[in-house]
Scaffold this motif. Structure first.
Motif, PDB file in Angstrom:
ATOM      1  N   THR A   1       4.244  72.614  50.387  1.00 49.52           N
ATOM      2  CA  THR A   1       4.014  73.468  49.226  1.00 49.52           C
ATOM      3  C   THR A   1       4.864  73.013  48.040  1.00 49.52           C
ATOM      4  O   THR A   1       4.381  72.957  46.904  1.00 49.52           O
ATOM      5  CB  THR A   1       4.331  74.941  49.566  1.00 49.52           C
ATOM      6  OG1 THR A   1       3.500  75.341  50.652  1.00 49.52           O
ATOM      7  CG2 THR A   1       4.104  75.853  48.380  1.00 49.52           C
TER       8      THR A   1
ATOM      9  N   GLU B   1       3.389  71.841  44.475  1.00 52.98           N
ATOM     10  CA  GLU B   1       3.775  72.408  43.187  1.00 52.98           C
ATOM     11  C   GLU B   1       4.238  71.312  42.231  1.00 52.98           C
ATOM     12  O   GLU B   1       3.906  71.316  41.054  1.00 52.98           O
ATOM     13  CB  GLU B   1       4.888  73.435  43.375  1.00 52.98           C
ATOM     14  CG  GLU B   1       4.435  74.704  44.046  1.00 52.98           C
ATOM     15  CD  GLU B   1       5.587  75.624  44.408  1.00 52.98           C
ATOM     16  OE1 GLU B   1       6.771  75.250  44.221  1.00 52.98           O
ATOM     17  OE2 GLU B   1       5.301  76.734  44.897  1.00 52.98           O
ATOM     18  N   LYS B   2       5.004  70.366  42.753  1.00 55.37           N
ATOM     19  CA  LYS B   2       5.515  69.291  41.905  1.00 55.37           C
ATOM     20  C   LYS B   2       4.391  68.381  41.420  1.00 55.37           C
ATOM     21  O   LYS B   2       4.393  67.928  40.286  1.00 55.37           O
ATOM     22  CB  LYS B   2       6.552  68.441  42.644  1.00 55.37           C
ATOM     23  CG  LYS B   2       7.803  69.171  43.023  1.00 55.37           C
ATOM     24  CD  LYS B   2       8.625  69.525  41.825  1.00 55.37           C
ATOM     25  CE  LYS B   2       9.908  70.204  42.236  1.00 55.37           C
ATOM     26  NZ  LYS B   2      10.603  70.794  41.121  1.00 55.37           N
TER      27      LYS B   2
ATOM     28  N   THR C   1       3.634  71.811  38.182  1.00 55.93           N
ATOM     29  CA  THR C   1       5.017  71.816  37.764  1.00 55.93           C
ATOM     30  C   THR C   1       5.339  70.440  37.204  1.00 55.93           C
ATOM     31  O   THR C   1       5.019  69.435  37.810  1.00 55.93           O
ATOM     32  CB  THR C   1       5.948  72.131  38.950  1.00 55.93           C
ATOM     33  OG1 THR C   1       5.546  73.363  39.522  1.00 55.93           O
ATOM     34  CG2 THR C   1       7.381  72.216  38.509  1.00 55.93           C
TER      35      THR C   1
END
Length: 174
Positions: free
Chosen positions: A91, A95-96, A100
């Motif tokens: 996860t 996200e990265k 993000t």
């Protein structure tokens, strides 16, 4: 009837939990998930299924960095907002990689090789690092990277532009 409702509620909660955790798996191809599993198992030094501070210390030690500040390790672990098992690990990468902005982290890494703050790193020195450190690049991979890398006439890599390409894509590709 009340037993059925209770069972249905549990089933719905279980389905919801599966859906919540399975979404992260749908973000990646199976081969990518396998690579993340391999990376996770390399970091999970004590093989307990959770990445902890001692796992991070040992991983850094194996990479030649023996004195990592406790605050840095704590900050890494805080990103998981709880125990970092494989699903949380995946996860975090999701996200990265999807939303993000990791640009500042990449710039920080390059700044380590630019003590004068010029915004460039020497191509030959960087190539040597890629070929010899951590997850070593092959000569072909280095050449592939340098084909997309902005450089000046002196052979210096404009790492700010390279970071932009890494995080936003190469406009020439589109």
């Amino acid at each position: 009837a009340s037993r059925k409702a209770g069972t249905r509620g549990k089933a719905a909660a279980t389905k919801q939990a599966q859906r919540g955790s399975s979404n992260v798996f749908s973000m990646f191809e199976q081969a990518q998930i396998q690579e993340f599993k391999e990376a996770f198992s390399c970091i999970d030094q004590n093989r307990d299924g959770i990445i902890c501070k001692s796992d991070l210390k040992e991983t850094y030690s194996q990479l030649g960095r023996v004195s990592v500040p406790e605050e840095e390790l704590d900050a890494m672990l805080q990103e998981g907002k709880g125990p970092i098992n494989f699903t949380v690990f995946l996860t975090l990468f999701g996200e990265k990689l999807n939303g993000t902005d990791p640009e500042e982290a990449i710039l920080s890494a390059f700044r380590m090789f630019d003590p004068s703050g010029q915004g460039v790193v020497n191509k030959d020195e960087f190539k040597q690092l890629l070929l010899t450190q951590a997850d070593k690049f092959s000569p072909a991979e280095v050449e592939q990277l340098f084909a997309l890398t902005p450089m000046d006439l002196a052979g210096n890599i404009d790492y700010k532009s390279l970071c932009y390409i890494i995080t936003h894509g190469d406009e020439k590709e589109e």
